[in-house]
Design a protein around this motif. Structure first.
Motif, PDB file in Angstrom:
ATOM      1  N   THR A 164       0.802  -1.222   0.000  1.00 58.22           N
ATOM      2  CA  THR A 164       0.000   0.000   0.000  1.00 58.22           C
ATOM      3  C   THR A 164       0.835   1.273   0.000  1.00 58.22           C
ATOM      4  O   THR A 164       0.273   2.370   0.138  1.00 58.22           O
ATOM      5  CB  THR A 164      -0.956   0.022   1.217  1.00 58.22           C
ATOM      6  OG1 THR A 164      -0.189  -0.067   2.434  1.00 58.22           O
ATOM      7  CG2 THR A 164      -1.941  -1.135   1.153  1.00 58.22           C
ATOM      8  N   GLN A 165       2.151   1.147  -0.163  1.00 57.34           N
ATOM      9  CA  GLN A 165       2.983   2.344  -0.271  1.00 57.34           C
ATOM     10  C   GLN A 165       2.713   3.062  -1.601  1.00 57.34           C
ATOM     11  O   GLN A 165       2.284   2.437  -2.586  1.00 57.34           O
ATOM     12  CB  GLN A 165       4.457   1.973  -0.163  1.00 57.34           C
ATOM     13  CG  GLN A 165       4.888   1.569   1.241  1.00 57.34           C
ATOM     14  CD  GLN A 165       4.651   2.684   2.256  1.00 57.34           C
ATOM     15  OE1 GLN A 165       5.174   3.787   2.134  1.00 57.34           O
ATOM     16  NE2 GLN A 165       3.837   2.376   3.264  1.00 57.34           N
ATOM     17  N   PRO A 166       2.963   4.366  -1.657  1.00 56.59           N
ATOM     18  CA  PRO A 166       2.627   5.137  -2.860  1.00 56.59           C
ATOM     19  C   PRO A 166       3.196   4.565  -4.157  1.00 56.59           C
ATOM     20  O   PRO A 166       2.494   4.534  -5.175  1.00 56.59           O
ATOM     21  CB  PRO A 166       3.217   6.518  -2.557  1.00 56.59           C
ATOM     22  CG  PRO A 166       3.144   6.635  -1.073  1.00 56.59           C
ATOM     23  CD  PRO A 166       3.438   5.243  -0.570  1.00 56.59           C
ATOM     24  N   GLN A 167       4.441   4.095  -4.137  1.00 60.56           N
ATOM     25  CA  GLN A 167       5.058   3.614  -5.377  1.00 60.56           C
ATOM     26  C   GLN A 167       4.333   2.379  -5.909  1.00 60.56           C
ATOM     27  O   GLN A 167       4.098   2.257  -7.125  1.00 60.56           O
ATOM     28  CB  GLN A 167       6.542   3.289  -5.140  1.00 60.56           C
ATOM     29  CG  GLN A 167       7.407   4.494  -4.840  1.00 60.56           C
ATOM     30  CD  GLN A 167       7.279   4.968  -3.394  1.00 60.56           C
ATOM     31  OE1 GLN A 167       6.629   4.333  -2.557  1.00 60.56           O
ATOM     32  NE2 GLN A 167       7.915   6.090  -3.092  1.00 60.56           N
ATOM     33  N   GLN A 168       4.007   1.451  -5.017  1.00 60.60           N
ATOM     34  CA  GLN A 168       3.296   0.252  -5.454  1.00 60.60           C
ATOM     35  C   GLN A 168       1.859   0.586  -5.862  1.00 60.60           C
ATOM     36  O   GLN A 168       1.327   0.025  -6.836  1.00 60.60           O
ATOM     37  CB  GLN A 168       3.272  -0.796  -4.339  1.00 60.60           C
ATOM     38  CG  GLN A 168       4.556  -1.593  -4.220  1.00 60.60           C
ATOM     39  CD  GLN A 168       5.710  -0.769  -3.648  1.00 60.60           C
ATOM     40  OE1 GLN A 168       6.657  -0.414  -4.365  1.00 60.60           O
ATOM     41  NE2 GLN A 168       5.643  -0.458  -2.370  1.00 60.60           N
ATOM     42  N   GLN A 169       1.233   1.494  -5.142  1.00 61.93           N
ATOM     43  CA  GLN A 169      -0.130   1.875  -5.474  1.00 61.93           C
ATOM     44  C   GLN A 169      -0.216   2.542  -6.850  1.00 61.93           C
ATOM     45  O   GLN A 169      -1.179   2.354  -7.578  1.00 61.93           O
ATOM     46  CB  GLN A 169      -0.692   2.809  -4.400  1.00 61.93           C
ATOM     47  CG  GLN A 169      -1.084   2.093  -3.124  1.00 61.93           C
ATOM     48  CD  GLN A 169      -2.174   1.062  -3.358  1.00 61.93           C
ATOM     49  OE1 GLN A 169      -3.330   1.395  -3.615  1.00 61.93           O
ATOM     50  NE2 GLN A 169      -1.820  -0.224  -3.274  1.00 61.93           N
ATOM     51  N   LEU A 170       0.812   3.293  -7.205  1.00 63.10           N
ATOM     52  CA  LEU A 170       0.812   3.939  -8.517  1.00 63.10           C
ATOM     53  C   LEU A 170       0.893   2.904  -9.639  1.00 63.10           C
ATOM     54  O   LEU A 170       0.270   3.070 -10.699  1.00 63.10           O
ATOM     55  CB  LEU A 170       1.967   4.934  -8.620  1.00 63.10           C
ATOM     56  CG  LEU A 170       1.957   5.855  -9.839  1.00 63.10           C
ATOM     57  CD1 LEU A 170       0.647   6.641  -9.923  1.00 63.10           C
ATOM     58  CD2 LEU A 170       3.141   6.812  -9.795  1.00 63.10           C
ATOM     59  N   VAL A 171       1.622   1.815  -9.413  1.00 56.94           N
ATOM     60  CA  VAL A 171       1.666   0.726 -10.389  1.00 56.94           C
ATOM     61  C   VAL A 171       0.262   0.148 -10.579  1.00 56.94           C
ATOM     62  O   VAL A 171      -0.214  -0.043 -11.702  1.00 56.94           O
ATOM     63  CB  VAL A 171       2.639  -0.384  -9.934  1.00 56.94           C
ATOM     64  CG1 VAL A 171       2.530  -1.610 -10.847  1.00 56.94           C
ATOM     65  CG2 VAL A 171       4.073   0.128  -9.923  1.00 56.94           C
TER      66      VAL A 171
END
Length: 429
Positions: A331-338
């Protein structure tokens, strides 16, 4: 948005104690093995599986296995409930937010509150309504998985042909009704808008903003009495009655397969009350679409949001801790953006919109920025009670009766309120 089978709450409570485990979970000397039932299909399934593979490569102490669990997102609760009874339940599962209260009552769902402190999780970075949905009476049952809100997709070509301009930001429900009527052509089977009358949450969740905008509520503050049959609810349903029965500008969708979306994708529906989850399909259909915020009432544009959760289940402290670590990463921003780029989902965190890649997301999904901004209008959530799905089903039956011309709004809602009050009077959350 499927309705909850009434016996599931009892099964969740009745079978969970027999399967409860407080052991460490597996070989303490090797990697912690976790199973996640994601319930996704098509692009969403490929995206989550890609992220899981990335996690496994970079976190050798935890091994996450992706599995559908033989369930779709709609059928995940009964699948997990059956797995509770059999002792074959996963460590993590994708669960609709409306199921939160039923899950929270089960001893097989641990309280994750102690894992949320510190900057690694960034709990306060999640939108408030997602945190509310994941927290039931102080018990945190999981991590926010998805957040969405209801907006209006419109067919640009149909509007232009009818001599209509794109909906302005300050448009009203009267405007919506007028647009729908002008876009309807019975001879060519072109429809102004659509509404599900198949029952349950597909039918009711788009009604709630109309009620809230008029100052109404679904239930009383203590969740013990129906409030939807007061004047705001009657006014909201009267509008839908006028559109469906008088104007005949509404395609009444009684199919569980949600034919309304197919109508929009075929270019025969002008206004579509929906959200970002349909954008990949709409783009694949090559529809020239636009997105408008939800119509308002007296300047109030409240919308309804449907946050869902990655719920965690108890297979012992070691596995619960590992599940929290995986979900912290996921749920971190980088993974969520993917995930967002792959699926068109909205950002679950405020900080995601500040990432450089967010501009590419907005470019890929035209109009999605309006949907994200619309989250600020998602000021209320549906009642956090295990009885809500059945209340929703009572209201859905009332709405279908009215929109099909079989009843009047006040009588139908009063009948649903009587059934709801009887249910809500039974002790239990």
């Amino acid at each position: 948005m499927k309705k909850l089978v009434p016996i599931l709450t009892a099964v969740l409570l009745g079978t969970a104690t027999a399967c409860s485990s407080s052991s460490g979970g597996g070989d303490a000397g090797g990697p912690v093995e976790l199973t996640i039932w994601h319930g996704q299909d098509d692009m969403a399934a490929r995206s989550i599986e890609k992220l899981i593979a990335s996690f496994n490569k970079t976190h050798p102490g935890i091994r996450v296995k992706s599995d559908s669990g033989g369930a779709t997102a709609d059928t995940m609760l009964p699948k997990v409930t059956a797995a509770f009874a059999a002792g074959t339940y996963p460590d993590i599962a994708y669960m609709y937010g409306s199921w939160g209260a039923a899950l929270a009552r089960s001893p097989k769902v641990p309280n994750l509150k102690k894992y949320l402190g510190g900057p690694a999780v960034g709990w306060d970075d999640f939108w408030p309504n997602t945190r509310q949905t994941a927290t039931v009476s102080g018990k945190v049952i999981g991590f926010p998985a998805v957040v969405d809100d209801l907006t209006v997709l419109y067919n640009k070509k149909m509007l232009a042909k009818a001599g209509l301009k794109p909906p302005p930001p300050d448009w009203t429900w009267d405007d919506f009704r007028s647009y729908a009527a002008r876009l309807t052509d019975a001879k060519t089977k072109m429809y102004g808008t659509t509404w599900a009358v198949s029952g349950g949450e597909e039918t009711t969740w788009a009604l709630w903003p109309l009620v809230w905008q008029r100052g109404g509520a679904i239930l009383s503050p203590d969740n013990k009495k129906a409030a939807f049959n007061a004047a705001p609810g009657v006014q909201a349903l009267t509008l839908l009655q006028q559109m469906a029965v008088q104007d005949k500008s509404v395609y009444l969708d009684s199919s569980p397969a949600e034919k309304g979306q197919k109508l929009f994708e075929s270019g025969r529906l002008g206004l579509f009350l929906s959200g970002p989850w349909v954008l990949p399909d709409v783009q694949a259909a090559k529809i020239d679409y636009g997105i408008a915020r939800l119509p308002g009432t007296n300047g109030d544009h409240q919308t309804v949001s449907g946050p869902d959760n990655w719920a965690v289940f108890d297979h012992g402290t070691r596995r619960v801790k590992a599940a929290a670590e995986f979900l912290t990463w996921l749920t971190q921003p980088q993974q969520q953006l993917v995930w967002m780029m792959d699926t068109g989902s909205l950002p679950t965190r405020r900080s995601i919109v500040k990432l450089p890649g967010y501009r590419d997301f907005v470019k890929k999904y035209p109009g999605i920025g309006i949907v994200t901004d619309n989250l600020a209008d998602a000021k209320q959530i549906r009642p956090v009670t295990s009885k809500y799905p059945r209340v929703s089903a009572f209201v859905a039956d009332a709405m279908a009766s009215v929109m099909l011309g079989k009843s009047d709004p006040q009588s139908a809602l009063n009948d649903a309120a009587r059934k709801s009050d009887a249910l809500l009077a039974v002790p239990g959350q």
